[in-house]
Enzyme design. Structure first.
Site, PDB file in Angstrom:
ATOM      1  N   TYR A  36      14.616  61.540  20.385  1.00 24.89           N
ATOM      2  CA  TYR A  36      13.236  61.201  20.046  1.00 24.89           C
ATOM      3  C   TYR A  36      12.832  61.907  18.756  1.00 24.89           C
ATOM      4  CZ  TYR A  36      12.925  59.668  24.956  1.00 24.89           C
ATOM      5  OH  TYR A  36      13.127  59.062  26.171  1.00 24.89           O
ATOM      6  N   HIS A  52      21.544  60.348  28.756  1.00 22.46           N
ATOM      7  CA  HIS A  52      20.610  59.299  28.372  1.00 22.46           C
ATOM      8  C   HIS A  52      21.183  57.896  28.599  1.00 22.46           C
ATOM      9  CE1 HIS A  52      16.954  58.960  25.446  1.00 22.46           C
ATOM     10  NE2 HIS A  52      16.869  58.112  26.442  1.00 22.46           N
ATOM     11  N   SER A  62       8.244  54.111  31.117  1.00 23.31           N
ATOM     12  CA  SER A  62       7.447  52.928  30.755  1.00 23.31           C
ATOM     13  C   SER A  62       6.792  52.270  31.968  1.00 23.31           C
ATOM     14  CB  SER A  62       8.302  51.907  30.002  1.00 23.31           C
ATOM     15  OG  SER A  62       8.771  52.428  28.789  1.00 23.31           O
ATOM     16  N   PRO A  63       6.143  53.048  32.853  1.00 25.05           N
ATOM     17  CA  PRO A  63       5.485  52.437  34.011  1.00 25.05           C
ATOM     18  C   PRO A  63       4.272  51.597  33.624  1.00 25.05           C
ATOM     19  CG  PRO A  63       4.894  54.741  33.852  1.00 25.05           C
ATOM     20  CD  PRO A  63       5.952  54.507  32.823  1.00 25.05           C
ATOM     21  N   LEU A  64       3.852  51.695  32.356  1.00 27.58           N
ATOM     22  CA  LEU A  64       2.756  50.865  31.851  1.00 27.58           C
ATOM     23  C   LEU A  64       3.267  49.751  30.942  1.00 27.58           C
ATOM     24  CD1 LEU A  64       0.107  53.652  31.104  1.00 27.58           C
ATOM     25  CD2 LEU A  64       0.231  52.115  33.077  1.00 27.58           C
ATOM     26  N   GLY A  65       4.557  49.428  31.083  1.00 28.20           N
ATOM     27  CA  GLY A  65       5.095  48.322  30.299  1.00 28.20           C
ATOM     28  C   GLY A  65       4.981  48.551  28.805  1.00 28.20           C
ATOM     29  N   ARG A  66       5.276  49.787  28.372  1.00 26.80           N
ATOM     30  CA  ARG A  66       5.161  50.164  26.956  1.00 26.80           C
ATOM     31  C   ARG A  66       3.755  49.879  26.418  1.00 26.80           C
ATOM     32  NH1 ARG A  66       9.983  51.896  25.621  1.00 26.80           N
ATOM     33  NH2 ARG A  66      11.817  51.019  26.644  1.00 26.80           N
ATOM     34  N   GLY A  67       2.783  50.124  27.279  1.00 26.47           N
ATOM     35  CA  GLY A  67       1.385  49.972  26.893  1.00 26.47           C
ATOM     36  C   GLY A  67       0.807  48.600  27.146  1.00 26.47           C
ATOM     37  N   PHE A  68       1.660  47.619  27.431  1.00 30.19           N
ATOM     38  CA  PHE A  68       1.167  46.253  27.583  1.00 30.19           C
ATOM     39  C   PHE A  68       0.306  46.093  28.829  1.00 30.19           C
ATOM     40  CE2 PHE A  68       1.643  41.554  27.720  1.00 30.19           C
ATOM     41  CZ  PHE A  68       1.369  41.294  26.392  1.00 30.19           C
TER      42      PHE A  68
END
Length: 328
Positions: free
Chosen positions: A56, A124, A203-209
């Site tokens: 990262y 990873h 990404s439990p928020l769908g990468r913000g989507f």
């Protein structure tokens, strides 16, 4: 903040963690001061599970996290990862699981993080040219040396997880999981439950989507890596936006934000699940933490499963070249 045990033999840590990747790459401009303040605010609110990786920001994120937790190391359950290298288009393309690299990568992460031990050290991605048993055996040497406390894997198949676990106990498996990425449900989640391994959804928020804040591809900054992901392109974008709008309607009925609904759903999938939503802003951090208090009824869960069943999202999670790095 509630706590959950990380696997059968791991510690009790905050039920919700903080993914730190976006503080240093992928989602637009960096703001190190706000990111550090967000990490410190998370600790003050009881979120002690921090997730980073050496890839990262090409090491910058580990350095940032190290700065944020300076003089507060004892308050943190610190997770980092190794084995990926960046390629073109701001997407990873190379993996390395050789024993010599395992050792050198760990030493470099320890220096950047400013600590003498990593609580949870993940591979990873699996190196297809190195048997996973060989890589995990090298990781186990780090545990015996006192440089690492627990071992984890990221984006591996159920079969690979079993092979690795036979070499050394795997405490956590990290993979993408959300209302629009449910591919781990048929095999991987049951295997984690069977083996007593904690599951850490990224990404439990769908990468913000799934927050409902993204309405157009033009909402992304020019250097935002989501522009390279199939789910955010062309007809896929509109299909997925329609899905999010249905989730928004349910959130209105529940009196919460779509992001909180999405996180509450992930948390409701089992006590061995500890999601790590990422953010670099204190306001979003506080919104995410509030999701821990949101109670979903059986009727709510059934409704959400009908709206967002397995395979509901259009488009793959990554471009084909990056999907090939996944062992799932």
């Amino acid at each position: 903040m509630y706590t959950r045990q990380l696997g059968n033999h791991g510690p009790a840590i905050s039920a919700l963690g903080l993914g730190c990747m976006g503080m240093s790459q992928a989602y637009g401009c960096r703001d190190d001061a706000e990111s550090i303040a967000t990490i410190q605010r998370a600790l003050d609110l009881g979120v002690n599970f921090l997730d980073t990786a050496d890839v990262y920001g090409s090491g910058l994120n580990e350095t940032l996290v190290g700065q944020a937790i300076h003089n507060q190391r004892s308050r943190v359950f610190l997770a980092t990862k190794f084995g990926l290298a960046w390629g073109q288009n701001r997407l990873p393309q190379d993996v390395d699981g050789r024993p010599d690299y395992v050792r050198s990568a760990c030493e470099a992460s320890l220096r950047r993080l400013g600590t003498d031990v990593i609580d949870l050290y993940y591979l990873h991605r699996v190196d297809p040219n190195v048997p996973i048993e060989v890589t995990v055996a090298a990781m186990a040497e780090l545990v015996r040396a006192g440089k690492v406390r627990y071992l984890g894997l990221s984006e591996v198949s159920a079969a690979s997880l079993r092979r690795a676990h036979a070499i050394h106990p795997i405490t956590a498996l990290q993979s993408e999981y959300s209302l629009w990425s449910r591919e781990v449900e048929p095999e991987i989640l049951p295997t984690c439950r069977e083996l007593g391994i904690g599951f850490v959804p990224f990404s439990p928020l769908g990468r913000g989507f799934l927050t409902g804040q993204i309405k157009s591809p033009e909402d992304f900054a020019a250097d935002d890596f989501r522009r390279n992901l199939p789910r955010f392109q062309g007809e896929n974008f509109q299909h997925n936006l329609d899905l999010v709008q249905q989730l928004e309607a349910i959130a209105v009925e529940k009196g919460c934000k779509p992001s909180q609904l999405a996180l509450a759903w992930v948390l409701a999938q089992g006590p061995h699940i500890l999601p790590i939503p990422g953010t670099k802003r204190q306001t979003y951090l506080e919104e995410n933490i509030a999701a821990v208090e949101l109670v979903l009824t059986e009727a709510d869960l059934k409704h959400l499963a009908e709206v967002a069943p397995l395979g509901a999202a259009a488009g793959s999670r990554y471009p084909e070249a990056m999907l090939r790095l996944s062992n799932r």
